[in-house]
Scaffold this motif. Sequence first.
Motif, PDB file in Angstrom:
ATOM      1  N   GLU A 155       0.649  -1.291  -0.089  1.00 25.63           N
ATOM      2  CA  GLU A 155       0.075   0.032  -0.141  1.00 25.63           C
ATOM      3  C   GLU A 155       0.776   1.264   0.026  1.00 25.63           C
ATOM      4  OE1 GLU A 155      -3.582  -2.234   2.396  1.00 25.63           O
ATOM      5  OE2 GLU A 155      -2.364  -0.618   3.435  1.00 25.63           O
ATOM      6  N   SER A 215      -7.959   4.292   3.763  1.00 20.83           N
ATOM      7  CA  SER A 215      -8.915   3.428   4.199  1.00 20.83           C
ATOM      8  C   SER A 215      -9.410   2.645   2.992  1.00 20.83           C
ATOM      9  CB  SER A 215     -10.102   3.945   4.811  1.00 20.83           C
ATOM     10  OG  SER A 215     -10.742   4.806   3.827  1.00 20.83           O
ATOM     11  N   ARG A 216      -9.397   3.199   1.621  1.00 22.32           N
ATOM     12  CA  ARG A 216      -9.831   2.512   0.385  1.00 22.32           C
ATOM     13  C   ARG A 216      -8.619   1.867  -0.392  1.00 22.32           C
ATOM     14  NH1 ARG A 216     -14.279   7.110  -2.054  1.00 22.32           N
ATOM     15  NH2 ARG A 216     -15.649   6.959  -0.372  1.00 22.32           N
ATOM     16  N   LYS A 218      -6.739  -0.421   0.303  1.00 20.47           N
ATOM     17  CA  LYS A 218      -6.733  -2.264   0.599  1.00 20.47           C
ATOM     18  C   LYS A 218      -7.825  -2.552  -0.317  1.00 20.47           C
ATOM     19  CE  LYS A 218      -6.608  -5.441   4.334  1.00 20.47           C
ATOM     20  NZ  LYS A 218      -6.621  -5.698   5.543  1.00 20.47           N
ATOM     21  N   THR A 219      -8.975  -2.021  -0.195  1.00 19.78           N
ATOM     22  CA  THR A 219     -10.015  -2.622  -0.889  1.00 19.78           C
ATOM     23  C   THR A 219      -9.602  -2.550  -2.531  1.00 19.78           C
ATOM     24  OG1 THR A 219     -11.587  -1.961   0.619  1.00 19.78           O
ATOM     25  CG2 THR A 219     -12.505  -2.467  -1.617  1.00 19.78           C
ATOM     26  N   TYR A 220      -9.125  -1.366  -2.922  1.00 23.48           N
ATOM     27  CA  TYR A 220      -8.808  -1.097  -4.233  1.00 23.48           C
ATOM     28  C   TYR A 220      -7.711  -2.237  -4.868  1.00 23.48           C
ATOM     29  CZ  TYR A 220      -6.607   0.918  -8.501  1.00 23.48           C
ATOM     30  OH  TYR A 220      -6.182   1.201  -9.534  1.00 23.48           O
ATOM     31  N   ASN A 222      -7.046  -5.156  -3.456  1.00 20.69           N
ATOM     32  CA  ASN A 222      -7.674  -6.377  -3.361  1.00 20.69           C
ATOM     33  C   ASN A 222      -8.694  -6.680  -4.606  1.00 20.69           C
ATOM     34  OD1 ASN A 222      -6.403  -6.963  -0.850  1.00 20.69           O
ATOM     35  ND2 ASN A 222      -8.188  -6.478   0.200  1.00 20.69           N
ATOM     36  N   THR A 223      -9.429  -5.727  -5.058  1.00 17.76           N
ATOM     37  CA  THR A 223      -9.929  -5.828  -6.190  1.00 17.76           C
ATOM     38  C   THR A 223      -9.145  -5.970  -7.267  1.00 17.76           C
ATOM     39  OG1 THR A 223     -11.827  -4.565  -5.211  1.00 17.76           O
ATOM     40  CG2 THR A 223     -11.893  -4.787  -7.543  1.00 17.76           C
ATOM     41  N   LEU A 252     -16.496  -9.112  -7.560  1.00 15.76           N
ATOM     42  CA  LEU A 252     -16.929  -8.828  -6.274  1.00 15.76           C
ATOM     43  C   LEU A 252     -16.962  -9.832  -5.515  1.00 15.76           C
ATOM     44  CD1 LEU A 252     -19.826  -6.575  -7.556  1.00 15.76           C
ATOM     45  CD2 LEU A 252     -17.642  -5.752  -6.372  1.00 15.76           C
ATOM     46  N   SER A 255     -13.401 -10.612  -4.066  1.00 16.31           N
ATOM     47  CA  SER A 255     -12.831  -9.417  -3.220  1.00 16.31           C
ATOM     48  C   SER A 255     -13.548  -9.610  -1.838  1.00 16.31           C
ATOM     49  CB  SER A 255     -13.208  -7.945  -3.910  1.00 16.31           C
ATOM     50  OG  SER A 255     -14.649  -8.062  -3.954  1.00 16.31           O
ATOM     51  N   LYS A 256     -14.799 -10.177  -1.806  1.00 17.45           N
ATOM     52  CA  LYS A 256     -15.375 -10.126  -0.406  1.00 17.45           C
ATOM     53  C   LYS A 256     -14.662 -11.162   0.487  1.00 17.45           C
ATOM     54  CE  LYS A 256     -19.651  -8.205  -1.905  1.00 17.45           C
ATOM     55  NZ  LYS A 256     -21.129  -8.383  -1.896  1.00 17.45           N
TER      56      LYS A 256
END
Length: 257
Positions: A155, A215-216, A218-220, A222-223, A252, A255-256
């Motif tokens: 990150e 905060s976003r 990590k999600t980005y 992973n996606t 999706l 990613s979850k």
Amino acid sequence: MKKSHLLLFLCLLAMTCIGQKKITDKHITHQQERMVFKQWDADKFTPKAGFLGLNPQYWITWALHPNYPKTDLRPLGPVGPQTQRLLFAAAMQNSDNSYKVHADTLRNTALSEAVNYSAALSAIDPLWQIYYRKEFEELLNLSDADLLSGLSSGEKKYFVSNGLYDWYLEESKALLERLQLARTTSVDRGSRIMAYHRMLAEYRKLRAGWEMKKSRVKTYLNTKGVAEKLRNSETSSPVTSRSDIQIANDILKKSKL
């Protein structure tokens, strides 16, 4: 010889004692009273004019000073010189007190204005010490470790490679420079406090945006990783006819996980 000298000395002493007789003259006494403390009394004005003003002593004495009996010569009289000096001294004292009050007012005003405008005293401003110093503490102690705290190596690499880190660092330094300028410039305290208020609003907005990106990310990532895996699996496996919607749903779901 000595007896004659002693006799002569005793004679001279006796004559001196006889000559030292107290002289009491009512004219002199009245004049002294008039000069010191008593109002002039026309009945005590001597010598008097006499019957039909024919007293020659009166004319010899007072012919050239006809208004003398009416003149108040008391130093402490209503218009006497000593009374005038006392009144003048009281007036001067009153003026001195007025000047002192005026000077003290100017001094206090100058001191308050100096405290109000001086940049040297901005560090001890109560509002800065109580509130703004704590709110700007992270900006004043800006460091790389604090900016990228809580992020993994991947990150951190993403923030640096995409220029987000440099952007936030540049914006923070620009805001810090403006804050230091407001603290070191001699301006009105109200203007300085308003500058603090505006910069604090900008800093909070900047900080909120930075925290949201952290905060976003990590999600980005992973996606993005899931999408790359799916893309690689599709290129290695036989071509299957799947719609874009199915591919997006698979991304999706993974990613979850």
